[in-house]
Design a protein around this motif. Sequence first.
Motif, PDB file in Angstrom:
ATOM      1  N   THR A  65     -17.319  -4.512 -40.751  1.00 38.12           N
ATOM      2  CA  THR A  65     -18.093  -3.501 -40.027  1.00 38.12           C
ATOM      3  C   THR A  65     -17.320  -2.984 -38.825  1.00 38.12           C
ATOM      4  O   THR A  65     -17.312  -1.785 -38.541  1.00 38.12           O
ATOM      5  CB  THR A  65     -19.439  -4.098 -39.562  1.00 38.12           C
ATOM      6  N   SER A  69     -16.032   0.853 -38.193  1.00 38.73           N
ATOM      7  CA  SER A  69     -16.431   1.597 -36.995  1.00 38.73           C
ATOM      8  C   SER A  69     -15.236   2.109 -36.199  1.00 38.73           C
ATOM      9  O   SER A  69     -15.387   2.975 -35.335  1.00 38.73           O
ATOM     10  CB  SER A  69     -17.309   0.731 -36.094  1.00 38.73           C
ATOM     11  N   ASN A  71     -13.030   3.844 -37.546  1.00 37.96           N
ATOM     12  CA  ASN A  71     -12.886   5.186 -38.117  1.00 37.96           C
ATOM     13  C   ASN A  71     -11.453   5.549 -38.507  1.00 37.96           C
ATOM     14  O   ASN A  71     -11.107   6.723 -38.573  1.00 37.96           O
ATOM     15  CB  ASN A  71     -13.416   6.265 -37.162  1.00 37.96           C
ATOM     16  N   ASP A  78     -19.731  11.015 -36.783  1.00 36.44           N
ATOM     17  CA  ASP A  78     -19.874  10.055 -35.694  1.00 36.44           C
ATOM     18  C   ASP A  78     -21.239   9.380 -35.671  1.00 36.44           C
ATOM     19  O   ASP A  78     -21.335   8.163 -35.597  1.00 36.44           O
ATOM     20  CB  ASP A  78     -19.624  10.759 -34.354  1.00 36.44           C
ATOM     21  N   SER A  81     -21.740   7.075 -38.693  1.00 36.76           N
ATOM     22  CA  SER A  81     -20.916   5.880 -38.563  1.00 36.76           C
ATOM     23  C   SER A  81     -21.609   4.837 -37.691  1.00 36.76           C
ATOM     24  O   SER A  81     -21.652   3.652 -38.026  1.00 36.76           O
ATOM     25  CB  SER A  81     -19.556   6.242 -37.957  1.00 36.76           C
ATOM     26  N   LYS A  82     -22.174   5.291 -36.568  1.00 36.54           N
ATOM     27  CA  LYS A  82     -22.850   4.363 -35.663  1.00 36.54           C
ATOM     28  C   LYS A  82     -24.072   3.735 -36.332  1.00 36.54           C
ATOM     29  O   LYS A  82     -24.335   2.541 -36.186  1.00 36.54           O
ATOM     30  CB  LYS A  82     -23.262   5.089 -34.390  1.00 36.54           C
ATOM     31  N   THR A  85     -22.860   1.217 -39.031  1.00 38.41           N
ATOM     32  CA  THR A  85     -22.294   0.033 -38.391  1.00 38.41           C
ATOM     33  C   THR A  85     -23.382  -0.878 -37.833  1.00 38.41           C
ATOM     34  O   THR A  85     -23.395  -2.090 -38.084  1.00 38.41           O
ATOM     35  CB  THR A  85     -21.344   0.452 -37.248  1.00 38.41           C
ATOM     36  N   LYS A 131     -10.906  -4.162 -32.174  1.00 47.21           N
ATOM     37  CA  LYS A 131     -11.252  -2.865 -31.619  1.00 47.21           C
ATOM     38  C   LYS A 131     -10.474  -2.568 -30.337  1.00 47.21           C
ATOM     39  O   LYS A 131     -10.359  -1.406 -29.934  1.00 47.21           O
ATOM     40  CB  LYS A 131     -12.758  -2.798 -31.334  1.00 47.21           C
TER      41      LYS A 131
END
Length: 273
Positions: A65, A69, A71, A78, A81-82, A85, A131
């Motif tokens: 996940t 996220s 991307n 956007d 995606s949020k 996730t 991230k």
Amino acid sequence: MNNFTKRIVFGLLYVGLVIASSALGALYFYSLFLVFMMLCIYEFIKIIELKSVFPYLLGATCFITAVISNNNLVVFEDDLSKKITLSIFLSAIYFSFILALVSSRKIGRQYLGKNFLTLMYVVIPFSMLIKIPYLNFEGTFDTSIIIGIFILIWSNDVFAFLIGKNFGKHKLIERVSPNKTIEGFLGGFIFTFIAGYFVARYCSSIQPVQWFTIAIIVSIFGVLGDLIESMFKRQAQVKDSSNLLPGHGGFLDRLDSIIFATPFVFIYLFLTT
């Protein structure tokens, strides 16, 4: 090969893998740290005596996940995606309640507690770690950020050990880790701050003041991570998390500092970039 030689050889191999995977790109970086996370989960659930495959499933779900996220491998609009996730992440967490309900275990709270402990202690830090290379002003995968953070972690570990071993007299938290000293902590702190200066000179994707702040975060929370893992091992009455890394113990022993420092580094960069 004696223990010291093993420690050097496997330590260099570990450093080489981290640097190479970061330098080669996001896919290699993800792959290596997915393996690291799974091995840490394996070692940790042995320490806390949890016999379940759910931590592996939860770990893989959260990790993937986090990748989505970012991307860079899967591109969504956007907002979508949020939503995807957050939905996957929350579903994976709350599925553990259902699993406790249908399992044959009598003590649901203890089972859930150990699963959530694994989630908070191992899974979420790794999901945040992948991230961090994107937390720069361009929002793209930046190799230098993750390598720089590991240089600070390694500087702290090495100099805290060397100064503590040679000059340490005052124990830090003796009941948890009798070898950790205040002198070692201060030595690691000073040399990590110095290392932050050199990292800032060669990594311009975030500001120098951010590197100095990260050096402080790493010095404090890296040591706390080491102490917290020692606490778990002492309660389980084991010396090392495993023997998978000759001369170092286990992967959890090797990664305990970065695991605990990562959430605080992530939060800081998330708020300042």
